[in-house]
Structures are given as structure tokens and as C-alpha cells.
Design a protein around this motif. Structure first.
Motif, PDB file in Angstrom:
ATOM      1  N   ALA A  23       0.832  -1.197   0.000  1.00 49.99           N
ATOM      2  CA  ALA A  23       0.000   0.000   0.000  1.00 49.99           C
ATOM      3  C   ALA A  23       0.872   1.254   0.000  1.00 49.99           C
ATOM      4  N   MET A  24       1.993   1.202   0.752  1.00 48.02           N
ATOM      5  CA  MET A  24       2.905   2.353   0.741  1.00 48.02           C
ATOM      6  C   MET A  24       3.572   2.502  -0.613  1.00 48.02           C
ATOM      7  N   LEU A  25       3.851   1.383  -1.275  1.00 43.27           N
ATOM      8  CA  LEU A  25       4.420   1.429  -2.627  1.00 43.27           C
ATOM      9  C   LEU A  25       3.453   2.087  -3.595  1.00 43.27           C
ATOM     10  N   VAL A  26       2.186   1.737  -3.506  1.00 44.29           N
ATOM     11  CA  VAL A  26       1.187   2.329  -4.400  1.00 44.29           C
ATOM     12  C   VAL A  26       1.047   3.815  -4.111  1.00 44.29           C
ATOM     13  N   ALA A  73      -6.047  15.137  -5.372  1.00 46.20           N
ATOM     14  CA  ALA A  73      -6.642  14.948  -6.691  1.00 46.20           C
ATOM     15  C   ALA A  73      -6.747  13.470  -7.004  1.00 46.20           C
ATOM     16  N   ILE A  74      -7.700  13.105  -7.823  1.00 45.74           N
ATOM     17  CA  ILE A  74      -7.793  11.725  -8.282  1.00 45.74           C
ATOM     18  C   ILE A  74      -6.651  11.514  -9.251  1.00 45.74           C
ATOM     19  N   ARG A  75      -5.824  10.510  -8.939  1.00 46.16           N
ATOM     20  CA  ARG A  75      -4.631  10.344  -9.752  1.00 46.16           C
ATOM     21  C   ARG A  75      -4.838   9.275 -10.793  1.00 46.16           C
ATOM     22  N   ALA A  76      -4.030   9.315 -11.801  1.00 44.96           N
ATOM     23  CA  ALA A  76      -4.272   8.442 -12.948  1.00 44.96           C
ATOM     24  C   ALA A  76      -3.846   7.013 -12.676  1.00 44.96           C
ATOM     25  N   VAL A  77      -2.917   6.802 -11.748  1.00 48.14           N
ATOM     26  CA  VAL A  77      -2.401   5.452 -11.526  1.00 48.14           C
ATOM     27  C   VAL A  77      -3.296   4.730 -10.531  1.00 48.14           C
ATOM     28  N   VAL A 121      -4.168   3.955   0.658  1.00 43.32           N
ATOM     29  CA  VAL A 121      -4.295   4.134  -0.789  1.00 43.32           C
ATOM     30  C   VAL A 121      -5.499   4.965  -1.166  1.00 43.32           C
ATOM     31  N   ARG A 122      -6.088   5.620  -0.193  1.00 45.51           N
ATOM     32  CA  ARG A 122      -7.234   6.467  -0.516  1.00 45.51           C
ATOM     33  C   ARG A 122      -6.747   7.694  -1.257  1.00 45.51           C
ATOM     34  N   GLY A 123      -7.289   7.964  -2.407  1.00 44.70           N
ATOM     35  CA  GLY A 123      -6.817   9.130  -3.146  1.00 44.70           C
ATOM     36  C   GLY A 123      -7.938  10.068  -3.497  1.00 44.70           C
TER      37      GLY A 123
END
Lengths: 98, 173
Positions: free
Chosen positions: A76-79, B169-173, B162-164
Motif C-alpha cells: 500500500a505504501m508502494l502504491v 486529486a484523483i490520480r491516474a495510476v 491508498v485512498r486518493g
């Protein structure tokens, strides 16, 4: 130390050296951490076989559970790092500059 | 049979070496898959088939699959190969560390090889590791609940990391 013990001991040592000398990617360090967990799992599983005690079989299963927790947190930190910096290169993690 | 188990032990070390000196994460994952398959075979030849199958399904089929597609997210499109001089240098250095450690530590006892196996441990129809892991539900119930609680907490930790959507901003990846 018998021959089998040398085998997973040296695999653990090699993986920890790989973790210490990680070069470019964060995920290489996470893979070395996973390899350390694998060698510890095999070492803990060989223990009930050698001592013929059944209840020592709980230890590798428990270790695998917490290793799964740790691997998912690392990924998760990598992502999060890839989303922020565009890649997981370690020279992007440079807030503590000296 | 003993020599086959020794060969599996040697392949385990080579898998660990491939992970440590990987030129690119793609090859590191290959080394980790080889090491875990060989480790499963080793545990099977020792007789503990339950922990071997748990390793196969949970580690190789669960965790390594997640690692493989995280590697496809994060690795270079044009990776280095094994025969780069830096990679070979790292590999030789790691092997040298292990060899020096073995020689300095004394080569006296490494010839003692032996492969043993397990029996029922008092129960007549299952082997040692089946009856051992079944103790998770009777004597180890507290640790079982603690491990389950830890897994539930990890789920929420990962969701927060991993909440974005609302934190940027909503990121592309």
C-alpha cells in the motif's frame, strides 16, 4: 549446525543483505523482506519435525498471518509512493536530506 | 532421497540469491517463486504436508500474485538483464559472504545430514502438523482471535493508505 539449517540460515542472510543494499526500486526491498519471511517460515516449520512436538506447528501459521499483514501494508505504501512521485525509485524519498 | 532433499536445500539458497541480487524486480519475483516452490517441496519431503500446502496457497497463490502485479505497476519498462556487470558483482559478493561465513565458522558439522519425517503424534488418522494446527481452535483460541483482529485492522490500514479521492486529486495510476 546441520546441512539443512545452513541452507535456510544462508538464505535469510542473503535476503537481509539484499534488503540492506537495495539499489533503485522500493519493491526490490519489499521482495527481499518477503524472502526473509519465507526462510523464517521454513525454519519454524522444520522445528516440529525435528522435535516431534505437534503444537509447535502453530508458530509458522501465525507468522504467515502477520507476514501477510506486513506485505499488504508495504505494498500500500508502494502504491501511495507511485501515485505521488510517478515511480517507486528510492531517490524520490528524499524529505530527510542531509 | 537424502540427496534430493539436499538439492532442494541448495535450490532454496539460489532462489534467495536471485532475490537479493536482482537486476530488476521482474527477476526478483522469479527468484521468490522458485524459492517458495522449492521450499514447499522440501517441507513435503519432510512429511509435514499441511504447512507445505498452506505455504503454497497463502504465500505463493495469495501474496506473490499481489506482488507480481505490484511489480508490473512499479518496475521499469526496459529492465536490465542478469549478465550486467553490476548484477554479477552483487551476486559474487553475496556468495563470497556466505562462503567466508561457513569457512570461518568451522566446517565441522555440515556433513551431518539426515532427513526425518513425522508420525501421528498419538492420533491415529492424521499426521503431526494437522493435529498441531487444529490446536489453534482449542488451546490457541486467544492467539487465533488476535491474528484475526490484526488482519481486520490491516484491511483498514491499507484502505487509508491508498485512498486518493478525498485527500487530494484523483490520480491516474
Amino acid at each position: 549446525m546441520s546441512g539443512m539449517h545452513l541452507s535456510f540460515y544462508s538464505a535469510f542472510t542473503l535476503s537481509s543483505l539484499g534488503l540492506a543494499f537495495h539499489r533503485t526500486h522500493l519493491i526490490s526491498a519489499l521482495l527481499c523482506l518477503e524472502s526473509m519471511m519465507l526462510s523464517m517460515y521454513i525454519a519454524l516449520s522444520a522445528w516440529p519435525v525435528e522435535n516431534q512436538v505437534a503444537s509447535l506447528t502453530l508458530t509458522p501459521i501465525l507468522m504467515l498471518t502477520f507476514s501477510a499483514c506486513e506485505a499488504s501494508t508495504g505494498l500500500a505504501m508502494l502504491v501511495a509512493s507511485t501515485r505521488t512521485h510517478g515511480s517507486d525509485h528510492l531517490h524520490n524519498l528524499n524529505l530527510l536530506q542531509c | 532421497m537424502t540427496y534430493f532433499v539436499l538439492f532442494l536445500g541448495l535450490c532454496f539458497v539460489f532462489g534467495g540469491l536471485a532475490v537479493a541480487s536482482n537486476p530488476s524486480p521482474y527477476y526478483g519475483v522469479v527468484g521468490l517463486v522458485i524459492a517458495s516452490v522449492v521450499g514447499c517441496g522440501w517441507l513435503l519431503s519432510l512429511g509435514v504436508s499441511f504447512v507445505s500446502l498452506v505455504l503454497f496457497m497463502v504465500y505463493l497463490g495469495g501474496m506473490l500474485v499481489v506482488f507480481v502485479y505490484s511489480v508490473s505497476l512499479a518496475a521499469d519498462p526496459f529492465p536490465e538483464a542478469w549478465m550486467d556487470w553490476r548484477v554479477v558483482g552483487y551476486g559474487v559478493g553475496f556468495v563470497l559472504v556466505v562462503v567466508v561465513g561457513v569457512v570461518v565458522g568451522g566446517f565441522v558439522e555440515y556433513w551431518k545430514l539426515g532427513v526425518i519425517t513425522v508420525d501421528g503424534g498419538g492420533m491415529s488418522s492424521v499426521r503431526l502438523d494437522f493435529s498441531g494446527v487444529a490446536m489453534f481452535y482449542s488451546r490457541g483460541a486467544g492467539m487465533f482471535l488476535a491474528a484475526g483482529w490484526g488482519l481486520l485492522l490491516t484491511l483498514f490500514v491499507v484502505l487509508e493508505l491508498v485512498r486518493g479521492l478525498s485527500r487530494g486529486a484523483i490520480r491516474a495510476v
